[in-house]
Scaffold this motif. Structure first.
Motif, PDB file in Angstrom:
ATOM      1  N   ALA A  97       0.833  -1.209   0.000  1.00  0.00           N
ATOM      2  CA  ALA A  97       0.000   0.000   0.000  1.00  0.00           C
ATOM      3  C   ALA A  97       0.865   1.255   0.000  1.00  0.00           C
ATOM      4  O   ALA A  97       0.631   2.183  -0.789  1.00  0.00           O
ATOM      5  CB  ALA A  97      -0.940  -0.014   1.205  1.00  0.00           C
ATOM      6  N   ALA A  98       1.867   1.291   0.867  1.00  0.00           N
ATOM      7  CA  ALA A  98       2.744   2.471   0.942  1.00  0.00           C
ATOM      8  C   ALA A  98       3.544   2.631  -0.342  1.00  0.00           C
ATOM      9  O   ALA A  98       3.735   3.755  -0.829  1.00  0.00           O
ATOM     10  CB  ALA A  98       3.676   2.344   2.150  1.00  0.00           C
ATOM     11  N   PHE A  99       4.024   1.507  -0.901  1.00  0.00           N
ATOM     12  CA  PHE A  99       4.828   1.576  -2.123  1.00  0.00           C
ATOM     13  C   PHE A  99       3.991   2.120  -3.281  1.00  0.00           C
ATOM     14  O   PHE A  99       4.429   3.029  -4.003  1.00  0.00           O
ATOM     15  CB  PHE A  99       5.383   0.195  -2.464  1.00  0.00           C
ATOM     16  CG  PHE A  99       6.338   0.195  -3.626  1.00  0.00           C
ATOM     17  CD1 PHE A  99       7.639   0.644  -3.467  1.00  0.00           C
ATOM     18  CD2 PHE A  99       5.936  -0.246  -4.878  1.00  0.00           C
ATOM     19  CE1 PHE A  99       8.530   0.663  -4.555  1.00  0.00           C
ATOM     20  CE2 PHE A  99       6.813  -0.245  -5.954  1.00  0.00           C
ATOM     21  CZ  PHE A  99       8.115   0.217  -5.790  1.00  0.00           C
ATOM     22  N   ALA A 109       0.314   0.691 -13.474  1.00  0.00           N
ATOM     23  CA  ALA A 109      -0.940   0.015 -13.807  1.00  0.00           C
ATOM     24  C   ALA A 109      -0.929  -1.380 -13.216  1.00  0.00           C
ATOM     25  O   ALA A 109       0.129  -1.949 -12.941  1.00  0.00           O
ATOM     26  CB  ALA A 109      -1.116  -0.069 -15.323  1.00  0.00           C
ATOM     27  N   ILE A 110      -2.123  -1.926 -13.019  1.00  0.00           N
ATOM     28  CA  ILE A 110      -2.274  -3.329 -12.631  1.00  0.00           C
ATOM     29  C   ILE A 110      -2.608  -4.119 -13.895  1.00  0.00           C
ATOM     30  O   ILE A 110      -3.457  -3.707 -14.695  1.00  0.00           O
ATOM     31  CB  ILE A 110      -3.364  -3.505 -11.565  1.00  0.00           C
ATOM     32  CG1 ILE A 110      -2.862  -2.973 -10.205  1.00  0.00           C
ATOM     33  CG2 ILE A 110      -3.799  -4.959 -11.437  1.00  0.00           C
ATOM     34  CD1 ILE A 110      -3.908  -2.979  -9.111  1.00  0.00           C
ATOM     35  N   GLU A 124     -10.188  -3.729  -2.968  1.00  0.00           N
ATOM     36  CA  GLU A 124     -10.932  -3.104  -1.870  1.00  0.00           C
ATOM     37  C   GLU A 124     -10.752  -3.902  -0.578  1.00  0.00           C
ATOM     38  O   GLU A 124     -10.495  -3.339   0.489  1.00  0.00           O
ATOM     39  CB  GLU A 124     -12.419  -3.028  -2.250  1.00  0.00           C
ATOM     40  CG  GLU A 124     -13.306  -2.432  -1.177  1.00  0.00           C
ATOM     41  CD  GLU A 124     -14.782  -2.514  -1.543  1.00  0.00           C
ATOM     42  OE1 GLU A 124     -15.503  -1.576  -1.227  1.00  0.00           O
ATOM     43  OE2 GLU A 124     -15.202  -3.535  -2.146  1.00  0.00           O
ATOM     44  N   ALA A 125     -10.866  -5.229  -0.673  1.00  0.00           N
ATOM     45  CA  ALA A 125     -10.732  -6.081   0.512  1.00  0.00           C
ATOM     46  C   ALA A 125      -9.340  -5.961   1.130  1.00  0.00           C
ATOM     47  O   ALA A 125      -9.178  -6.032   2.348  1.00  0.00           O
ATOM     48  CB  ALA A 125     -11.015  -7.536   0.151  1.00  0.00           C
ATOM     49  N   PRO A 129      -5.096   0.891  -3.186  1.00  0.00           N
ATOM     50  CA  PRO A 129      -5.706   1.905  -4.055  1.00  0.00           C
ATOM     51  C   PRO A 129      -6.116   1.325  -5.400  1.00  0.00           C
ATOM     52  O   PRO A 129      -5.448   0.449  -5.940  1.00  0.00           O
ATOM     53  CB  PRO A 129      -4.581   2.940  -4.233  1.00  0.00           C
ATOM     54  CG  PRO A 129      -3.316   2.184  -3.982  1.00  0.00           C
ATOM     55  CD  PRO A 129      -3.660   1.143  -2.961  1.00  0.00           C
ATOM     56  N   LEU A 130      -7.233   1.819  -5.916  1.00  0.00           N
ATOM     57  CA  LEU A 130      -7.663   1.435  -7.259  1.00  0.00           C
ATOM     58  C   LEU A 130      -6.811   2.225  -8.242  1.00  0.00           C
ATOM     59  O   LEU A 130      -6.736   3.452  -8.151  1.00  0.00           O
ATOM     60  CB  LEU A 130      -9.149   1.771  -7.444  1.00  0.00           C
ATOM     61  CG  LEU A 130      -9.899   1.075  -8.569  1.00  0.00           C
ATOM     62  CD1 LEU A 130      -9.942  -0.434  -8.341  1.00  0.00           C
ATOM     63  CD2 LEU A 130     -11.312   1.619  -8.697  1.00  0.00           C
TER      64      LEU A 130
END
Length: 225
Positions: A97-99, A109-110, A124-125, A129-130
């Protein structure tokens, strides 16, 4: 031995492309619950089958089995709905999350084998971030290890795959990143067995940091002690 992370920030990248499951979040327990139920219903040996489903689109996994009387598209939809309903135990990979939050939103991008609705549900779970840009199962005709998904991810970011660093965790995704012409970083956070790879590897994102140059290039290296 895995190659060590470089201690400096040697190579500039225009963008980062992240696989999702096993790379920025851990969904193994939830995914294996759903796929174990599916495999049992179709008379498959669960222990033999499970290692073969990680990193691939559901429709590709089912198609490869070539089961008589089974419609891969229909069955893949059933599996997806079951996975959307079960996000218990889905958690972020340590430091992810921090990275991700440290990166400019337009520079990553994912690129996932999961369908879009499932990807959003798991992100979300996991409290992640989206992303502004995402490539999902629906966006490609052929899934990993075909490089199509990573080529598309780079195109959406407006960069060349040669200027991208791909973060992956399993063989199918690593091969897709290699075939796309990108550099690859292997995330071993969910691995039970050591993976032999020529690529640098990390067990968590707490090991690395990003520096952004005046020319807006991103450099990744070992986090200072």
């Amino acid at each position: 031995m895995h190659p060590p992370m470089p201690h400096g920030f040697e190579k500039p990248y225009a963008a980062f492309l992240f696989d999702m499951d096993g790379t920025i979040l851990n969904s193994i327990l939830a995914a294996e619950r759903v796929w174990s139920d599916w495999a049992r219903r179709h008379g498959l040996d669960v222990a033999t089958f499970l290692p073969k489903m990680h990193g691939s689109r559901g429709i590709d996994t089912i198609t490869r089995l070539n089961l008589p009387g089974v419609d891969p598209e229909y069955e893949a939809r059933l599996v997806t709905e079951a996975e959307i309903a079960d996000v218990g135990d889905v958690v972020a990979i340590p430091g992810a999350a921090a990275f991700l939050s440290s990166l400019p939103p337009e520079r990553w991008a994912i690129v996932t084998s999961s369908p879009l609705r499932l990807a959003r549900r798991r992100l979300e779970a996991a409290g992640l971030p989206l992303p502004k840009f995402m490539v999902t199962a629906e966006d490609v005709a052929v899934g990993k290890p075909d490089p199509q998904c990573y080529i598309l991810g780079a195109e959406r970011l407006g960069v060349s795959t040669q200027d991208c660093l791909v973060f992956e965790d399993v063989a199918a995704g690593i091969k897709a990143g290699e075939a796309a012409g990108a550099d690859v970083m292997v995330v071993t956070a969910t691995h039970h067995h050591k993976m032999e790879t020529p690529h640098p590897s990390i067990s968590s994102y707490n090991e690395i940091a990003v520096r952004i140059s005046a020319g807006h290039k991103m450099f990744v290296g070992a986090k200072p002690a």
